[in-house]
Design a protein around this motif. Sequence first.
Motif: not given
Length: 261
Positions: A78-81, A91-99, A133-136
């Motif tokens: 889930v992406l944040f600025d 890096d302009p992006t913060e990430w919350e990442t899970r498997s 408001h973007e999910v990768l």
Amino acid sequence: MRMRLLAARSTAVAVLTLLTGALIAPSAHAADRDYTMTLTSSTATTDFDHRTVDLAGTLTRPDGTPAADTPVQLEQSVLFDTWNPWGDPIDPTEWETRSLGTVRTDAAGRFTLDDVPADRWEDRPSPYLTPRHEVLFRAMYDTDPTDGQLAFADAAVSVEPVASSLTYRVSRVVVHPGAGLTVTGKVTWPAGHGPVAGTRVFLRQYFESQYNAQTTTDADGNFTLHTRIRAYDHEFVLFSAPKDYYMSGASKQLPVRNITQ
């Protein structure tokens, strides 16, 4: 003496041969990056009422044949600025990442994972306050994490957030260092979009700080925020950060002026 020289030369050649072999011998997993991975989402956009996607992809060997019965790792971010008022090249992006776990390809090299929430999964609010408001989603084939090589593919999903609103009242519009400032107000959003209680509200007073004071709303969305003015406080911005990734925050520039003594 000559025999010793020949022995030394033979030893050197043997060592060189071993070293050369070590340099040119391919890793057992060096071909990971030569595989071809694809990944698609059943929809490119999600909204408040429709938050799940179906993922599908393929994995093909370097020779073009399907990679059958092969493990594929899936993960979600889930992406944040990034907060960056200085304009540095970070890096302009913060990430919350899970498997999302591992799936196996079928005989044709295909894999699927259905009903995946394109959303945050944590119960606690995010430490990042500006959702992109973007999910990768990412699919990966990597048999050896130590060799720095893998095959991967991404699928991005855009989130359409619901707009919220923010109203306020300030205790004074002219302040000076040492003076107190109280901001009261209310956060609202359309009915049927979850409780507004506990929404975080922040006040920035200095441009290098993302915020200098914070509070949360009550059950009706009302809030009261207190702060004390410093000599260098010359920017007063009020903003909210809803916990729900599908709710957008709101911000207001406050008409407060600091008369520095």
